[in-house]
Design a protein around this motif. Structure first.
Motif, PDB file in Angstrom:
ATOM      1  N   GLU A  56      30.130 -32.590  42.782  1.00 48.62           N
ATOM      2  CA  GLU A  56      29.013 -31.902  43.588  1.00 48.62           C
ATOM      3  C   GLU A  56      28.841 -30.411  43.239  1.00 48.62           C
ATOM      4  O   GLU A  56      27.699 -29.944  43.381  1.00 48.62           O
ATOM      5  N   SER A  57      30.029 -29.662  42.632  1.00 52.15           N
ATOM      6  CA  SER A  57      29.693 -28.362  42.584  1.00 52.15           C
ATOM      7  C   SER A  57      28.839 -27.896  41.227  1.00 52.15           C
ATOM      8  O   SER A  57      28.494 -27.011  40.928  1.00 52.15           O
ATOM      9  N   LEU A  58      28.504 -29.195  40.262  1.00 52.06           N
ATOM     10  CA  LEU A  58      27.801 -29.088  39.190  1.00 52.06           C
ATOM     11  C   LEU A  58      26.218 -29.327  39.593  1.00 52.06           C
ATOM     12  O   LEU A  58      25.461 -28.699  38.424  1.00 52.06           O
ATOM     13  N   ILE A  59      26.004 -29.945  40.603  1.00 55.04           N
ATOM     14  CA  ILE A  59      24.747 -30.183  40.820  1.00 55.04           C
ATOM     15  C   ILE A  59      23.971 -29.220  41.695  1.00 55.04           C
ATOM     16  O   ILE A  59      24.415 -28.707  42.553  1.00 55.04           O
ATOM     17  N   LYS A  60      23.101 -28.344  41.027  1.00 51.02           N
ATOM     18  CA  LYS A  60      22.697 -27.102  41.549  1.00 51.02           C
ATOM     19  C   LYS A  60      21.235 -26.763  40.942  1.00 51.02           C
ATOM     20  O   LYS A  60      20.699 -27.319  40.008  1.00 51.02           O
ATOM     21  N   GLU A  61      20.527 -25.839  41.698  1.00 49.29           N
ATOM     22  CA  GLU A  61      19.264 -25.462  41.256  1.00 49.29           C
ATOM     23  C   GLU A  61      19.410 -24.040  40.633  1.00 49.29           C
ATOM     24  O   GLU A  61      20.258 -23.052  40.980  1.00 49.29           O
ATOM     25  N   ASP A  62      18.443 -23.873  39.653  1.00 54.04           N
ATOM     26  CA  ASP A  62      18.595 -22.562  38.922  1.00 54.04           C
ATOM     27  C   ASP A  62      17.251 -21.974  38.519  1.00 54.04           C
ATOM     28  O   ASP A  62      16.203 -22.875  38.662  1.00 54.04           O
ATOM     29  N   THR A  63      17.007 -20.950  38.115  1.00 50.94           N
ATOM     30  CA  THR A  63      15.914 -20.618  37.817  1.00 50.94           C
ATOM     31  C   THR A  63      15.759 -19.696  36.385  1.00 50.94           C
ATOM     32  O   THR A  63      16.840 -19.401  36.004  1.00 50.94           O
ATOM     33  N   LEU A  64      14.644 -19.617  35.653  1.00 53.43           N
ATOM     34  CA  LEU A  64      14.521 -19.240  34.425  1.00 53.43           C
ATOM     35  C   LEU A  64      13.236 -18.467  34.223  1.00 53.43           C
ATOM     36  O   LEU A  64      12.105 -18.991  34.479  1.00 53.43           O
ATOM     37  N   ASP A  65      13.031 -16.950  34.135  1.00 57.60           N
ATOM     38  CA  ASP A  65      11.915 -16.308  33.946  1.00 57.60           C
ATOM     39  C   ASP A  65      11.657 -16.201  32.467  1.00 57.60           C
ATOM     40  O   ASP A  65      12.305 -15.918  31.683  1.00 57.60           O
ATOM     41  N   PHE A  66      10.211 -16.266  32.143  1.00 56.67           N
ATOM     42  CA  PHE A  66       9.783 -16.198  30.817  1.00 56.67           C
ATOM     43  C   PHE A  66       8.309 -15.808  30.778  1.00 56.67           C
ATOM     44  O   PHE A  66       7.815 -15.690  31.851  1.00 56.67           O
ATOM     45  N   PHE A  67       7.909 -15.596  29.549  1.00 56.41           N
ATOM     46  CA  PHE A  67       6.532 -14.799  29.399  1.00 56.41           C
ATOM     47  C   PHE A  67       5.672 -15.622  28.584  1.00 56.41           C
ATOM     48  O   PHE A  67       5.965 -16.201  27.599  1.00 56.41           O
ATOM     49  N   ARG A  68       4.384 -15.684  28.918  1.00 55.22           N
ATOM     50  CA  ARG A  68       3.411 -16.372  28.248  1.00 55.22           C
ATOM     51  C   ARG A  68       2.116 -15.093  27.920  1.00 55.22           C
ATOM     52  O   ARG A  68       1.728 -14.568  28.645  1.00 55.22           O
ATOM     53  N   GLU A  69       1.887 -15.266  26.696  1.00 56.97           N
ATOM     54  CA  GLU A  69       0.914 -14.225  26.088  1.00 56.97           C
ATOM     55  C   GLU A  69      -0.488 -14.712  26.621  1.00 56.97           C
ATOM     56  O   GLU A  69      -0.928 -15.839  26.601  1.00 56.97           O
ATOM     57  N   VAL A  70      -1.326 -13.772  27.107  1.00 59.65           N
ATOM     58  CA  VAL A  70      -2.443 -13.859  27.360  1.00 59.65           C
ATOM     59  C   VAL A  70      -3.592 -12.733  26.406  1.00 59.65           C
ATOM     60  O   VAL A  70      -3.111 -11.788  26.164  1.00 59.65           O
ATOM     61  N   ASN A  71      -4.882 -13.342  26.381  1.00 59.93           N
ATOM     62  CA  ASN A  71      -5.711 -12.414  25.642  1.00 59.93           C
ATOM     63  C   ASN A  71      -6.607 -11.658  26.432  1.00 59.93           C
ATOM     64  O   ASN A  71      -7.669 -12.146  26.965  1.00 59.93           O
ATOM     65  N   GLU A  72      -6.424 -10.454  26.470  1.00 59.85           N
ATOM     66  CA  GLU A  72      -7.180  -9.359  27.009  1.00 59.85           C
ATOM     67  C   GLU A  72      -7.565  -9.650  28.667  1.00 59.85           C
ATOM     68  O   GLU A  72      -8.651  -9.609  28.853  1.00 59.85           O
ATOM     69  N   TRP A  73      -6.613  -9.896  29.232  1.00 58.63           N
ATOM     70  CA  TRP A  73      -6.952 -10.217  30.778  1.00 58.63           C
ATOM     71  C   TRP A  73      -6.935  -8.720  31.196  1.00 58.63           C
ATOM     72  O   TRP A  73      -6.227  -7.741  30.658  1.00 58.63           O
ATOM     73  N   LYS A  74      -7.490  -8.554  32.465  1.00 58.92           N
ATOM     74  CA  LYS A  74      -7.583  -7.312  33.128  1.00 58.92           C
ATOM     75  C   LYS A  74      -7.097  -7.458  34.577  1.00 58.92           C
ATOM     76  O   LYS A  74      -7.832  -8.602  35.222  1.00 58.92           O
ATOM     77  N   LEU A  75      -6.369  -6.622  35.223  1.00 58.49           N
ATOM     78  CA  LEU A  75      -6.009  -6.939  36.570  1.00 58.49           C
ATOM     79  C   LEU A  75      -6.338  -5.464  37.208  1.00 58.49           C
ATOM     80  O   LEU A  75      -6.214  -4.356  36.877  1.00 58.49           O
ATOM     81  N   GLU A  76      -7.244  -5.794  38.194  1.00 55.79           N
ATOM     82  CA  GLU A  76      -7.839  -4.677  38.918  1.00 55.79           C
ATOM     83  C   GLU A  76      -7.123  -4.336  40.232  1.00 55.79           C
ATOM     84  O   GLU A  76      -7.089  -5.484  41.121  1.00 55.79           O
ATOM     85  N   ARG A  77      -6.610  -3.262  40.451  1.00 54.08           N
ATOM     86  CA  ARG A  77      -5.660  -3.018  41.788  1.00 54.08           C
ATOM     87  C   ARG A  77      -5.909  -1.536  42.270  1.00 54.08           C
ATOM     88  O   ARG A  77      -5.795  -0.755  41.260  1.00 54.08           O
ATOM     89  N   ASP A  78      -6.335  -1.238  43.371  1.00 52.38           N
ATOM     90  CA  ASP A  78      -6.404  -0.045  43.994  1.00 52.38           C
ATOM     91  C   ASP A  78      -7.364   1.013  43.055  1.00 52.38           C
ATOM     92  O   ASP A  78      -6.847   1.891  42.520  1.00 52.38           O
TER      93      ASP A  78
END
Length: 418
Positions: free
Chosen positions: A364-386
């Protein structure tokens, strides 16, 4: 004037030196017969251990042809099969003499089992537990350099008492340790002296006794010899090995689990592929896996052209054409790309289930949830904030997954020779 202690120690050292000289011209049987009652070892009071102990043993997978569902496969060489020359002589055993070799840490094992071991070699690593109140009686060997008043008690097993370290007994213990830990270039002479000494300690001392200060004779014996690894470390406790008698193992030790994997570049750790748990005397084997249907992708932020992370919350995102991209649309984008992402990550080894074998408790100690962060390239997106426009280059994504276990076909675990 020579003291009584000096005389005893000098005599014992002389015998050890004679033993080393004799290894150059005598074989194992001749040495065993000559020194059976002549070795005259100065033995210390046994260290008695009653707390539970965890030990590790390893075997090259290519050498395992026995039934891997049996704990005995990963224990000492069967006494019923022991004979002259089998098992071969080791540092702490004569030819045909079977003992249980183990280490205090899994990191010490791989260089001990094969001198020319290399990255990628497959091994079985088994964890064993010794029960509480076993009364394990240990003779401890200490590195010569650690029998010194300047040895660091915080990092290594040592003797710093000046009455011992600077006296004739210290000279004797260093001599004895030198012989036991010596690495011999000539394979025919390797371990001749150390195996004779260990046989004296583990076999010939049974039934012997020593006098207490009050004159009372106390019988003693040794179940094990603890000695520092000659391949790694400088006498630290985590890099100690033990050789234990089969009788003690039968009475007080049991297999917890076995893992099979390939040795990493450091030659001290492994990438685990399979794990087997001892269930009432039978090892049940499992393969860790990730069910891709359970994988969840969540967009969590952006990376601008300066490498700065920006949260996905509280902002307006537009694509190259100025089209508004909502958080739901980001999620839909990832859902469409899910199959391609999983295929890519699987091929690159990013979502191969991995775990620390040192942290295994049970299945049971091996059955677990985990996470992995990764990145995906985007083409000339813009974020408007403040009222500030940020040029976006990457979308940061969190992948959530669950490691599970599935029963393994044991036939696939054996190494099949070409």
């Amino acid at each position: 004037m020579e003291t009584k202690e000096s005389k005893i120690c000098n005599t014992a050292i002389s015998i050890l030196q004679k033993l080393m000289d004799d290894t150059k011209c005598k074989n194992e049987l001749e040495l065993k017969n000559k020194y059976k009652n002549e070795l005259n070892l100065i033995l210390n009071t046994p260290i008695i251990v009653n707390m539970p102990i965890v030990l590790y043993r390893s075997r090259l997978a290519s050498k395992v042809h026995e039934d891997i569902t049996l704990p005995s496969t990963f224990s000492y060489f069967p006494l019923t099969k022991s004979s002259n020359g089998v098992p071969q002589r080791g540092r702490m055993n004569l030819s045909g003499q079977s003992f249980f070799y183990a280490s205090s840490s899994p990191d010490t094992n791989y260089k001990e089992i094969k001198k020319d071991i290399k990255e990628g070699d497959e091994v079985y690593l088994s964890q064993w537990g010794i029960t509480a109140n076993s009364g394990l009686s240990i003779y401890s060997v200490i590195l010569p350099d650690n029998i010194s008043t300047s040895a660091d008690k915080n990092t290594c097993i040592c003797i710093t008492n000046p009455n011992i370290a600077n006296g004739p007994l210290g000279d004797y213990l260093r001599c004895l340790s030198d012989i036991i830990l010596k690495n011999e270039d000539d394979a025919n002479k390797e371990y001749l002296a150390s195996s004779i000494i260990s046989n004296e300690i583990l076999v010939e001392t049974k039934g012997k006794s020593y006098k207490e200060k009050d004159g009372v004779e106390t019988q003693f014996h040794y179940d094990a010899i603890a000695y520092p690894s000659t391949r790694i470390g400088n006498g630290e406790a985590q890099y100690y090995n033990l050789v234990i008698t089969p009788q003690f193992i039968d009475n007080y030790a049991s297999l917890n689990y076995v893992v099979k994997g390939a040795i990493k570049k450091d030659l001290q750790s492994i990438d685990v592929k399979n794990v087997g748990f001892n269930h009432n005397g039978t090892i049940e084997w499992y393969e860790p896996f990730i069910n891709v249907d359970d994988v969840i992708f969540n967009p969590i932020g952006f990376i601008d052209k300066y490498g700065k992370f920006l949260s996905i919350e509280n902002g307006i995102v537009r694509d190259l054409n100025g089209k508004l991209i909502s958080k739901n649309e980001l999620q839909n984008f990832l859902n469409k790309e899910e199959t391609n992402i999983i295929k890519e990550f699987t091929e690159r080894g990013f979502i191969i289930p991995k775990f620390s074998y040192g942290g295994i408790i049970d299945k049971e100690s091996l059955i677990k949830e985990d996470t992995l962060d990764f990145f995906r390239e985007v083409n000339e997106w813009k974020l408007e904030r403040d009222r500030i426009i940020h040029d976006i280059t990457f979308l940061k994504i969190e992948m959530m997954y669950k490691i599970s276990l599935k029963k393994e076909n044991i036939n696939s675990l054996y190494c099949h020779e070409e």
